[in-house]
Design an enzyme around this catalytic site. Structure first.
Site, PDB file in Angstrom:
ATOM      1  N   GLU A   1     100.077  19.932   1.116  1.00 45.67           N
ATOM      2  CA  GLU A   1      98.862  19.113   1.195  1.00 45.67           C
ATOM      3  C   GLU A   1      97.805  19.586   0.204  1.00 45.67           C
ATOM      4  O   GLU A   1      97.868  20.699  -0.327  1.00 45.67           O
ATOM      5  CB  GLU A   1      98.296  19.142   2.613  1.00 45.67           C
TER       6      GLU A   1
ATOM      7  N   LYS B   1      94.282  25.323  15.759  1.00 49.01           N
ATOM      8  CA  LYS B   1      93.162  26.256  15.940  1.00 49.01           C
ATOM      9  C   LYS B   1      92.741  26.296  17.407  1.00 49.01           C
ATOM     10  O   LYS B   1      92.829  25.295  18.122  1.00 49.01           O
ATOM     11  CB  LYS B   1      91.995  25.838  15.041  1.00 49.01           C
TER      12      LYS B   1
END
Length: 307
Positions: free
Chosen positions: A25, A160
């Site tokens: 990405e 996260k």
């Protein structure tokens, strides 16, 4: 305007000949890491993939054209300070292409473009997920919806800890996305090796992962999430992590930050308040994920050669 992909010659040749390719990405480069470290990481990611025997394909949209495999000049452009790149999830690809804009692709955007180009393996840092309080805000990352409908294998270090990890795992289950733990029985939490939540399936080498992925593709069109904990020596100290997280959540509340702005604001807080420790951790885990993704892509290509 054209909606056709531009596939770099080296990537196109590899795909045509059945050689392994790993998608990478661009959002982590343009929005996740500071300059010039982002460009250094971009080069190192591609070097890791090449060293493992695959072809790297960093993905972005440039001047309204989806590009699969950035040239050195394009990679530098993506990493340049003040490049003005939009952050493109899958919903944003049409507007960006139609309006001739440029942007860096997120996990959702990269997964979709990689699948359309015929690339089955994608390495990233962390996956988006269900945000805390989503029962009221409906704030759920598009990454999960895209994984439900494209066959891309996403290699990441979990999500996260600011996210609702239990809810994220439930959404993945609902959407028939297998979650594999690489040499672990616990779902990783990005900077931390374990979130305390179990994974349903464990694989201990790339060949096992490739066997699972190949079998899954025979029965479903959804993607596969291969979670790879941050290297032990690079894991953030848990006490530091917990303090940064608490302070970061307080900052989000005070500033009224929500939606797609949450992750970049939180990352910036971690980077600044940790004195760079989180940047080191981020770099270590994404390079480690690229290495594993390459091993899996090579193993999948070998299976296809034997078929």
């Amino acid at each position: 305007m054209t909606t056709e992909l531009f596939v770099h010659g080296e990537v196109a040749s590899a795909l045509r000949d059945g050689h392994p390719v790993v998608a990478l990405e661009s959002t982590i480069l343009s929005h996740g890491l500071p300059h010039p470290r982002n460009l250094d990481v971009a080069h190192r990611l591609e070097q890791v993939v090449r060293a493992g025997g695959a072809v790297p394909a960093t993905i972005a949209v440039l001047d309204g054209r989806p590009v699969i495999g950035l040239s050195p000049a394009e990679l530098e452009r993506v990493c340049r300070p003040g490049a003005g790149l939009d952050k493109l999830s899958l919903r944003d690809l049409g507007p960006a292409v139609g309006l001739g804009r440029s942007g860096a692709t997120t996990v959702a955007g990269t997964s979709a473009l990689a699948a359309r180009a015929g690339i089955g393996v994608f390495a990233t840092g962390g996956l988006g997920g269900v945000h805390l309080g989503a029962a009221q805000s409906w704030d759920v990352s598009a990454d999960l919806g895209v994984l439900a409908k494209v066959p891309t294998v996403v290699v990441c270090s979990g999500v996260k800890s600011v996210l609702d990890i239990a809810a994220t795992l439930e959404v993945l289950e609902t959407n028939s996305v297998p979650v594999l733990g690489y040499r672990t029985d616990e779902f990783p939490a990005f900077y931390l090796r374990s979130s305390g939540h179990p994974v349903a399936w464990r694989v201990d080498d790339a060949k096992e992962a490739a066997a699972v992925i190949a079998a899954h593709r025979a029965y479903a069109d959804s993607g596969v999430l291969l979670t790879n904990p941050i290297p032990e020596e690079s894991e953030m100290d848990r006490a530091l992590h917990d303090r940064l997280l608490a302070d970061g959540l307080a900052k989000l509340r005070e500033d009224g930050v929500h939606g797609s702005d949450v992750t970049p604001v939180l990352l910036e807080h971690f980077h600044t308040a940790s004195g760079g420790v989180s940047i080191d951790a981020n770099e270590a885990l994404v390079l480690n994920n690229a290495k594993l993704a390459t091993e899996v892509a090579v193993a999948l290509a070998a299976r296809e050669d034997r078929a």
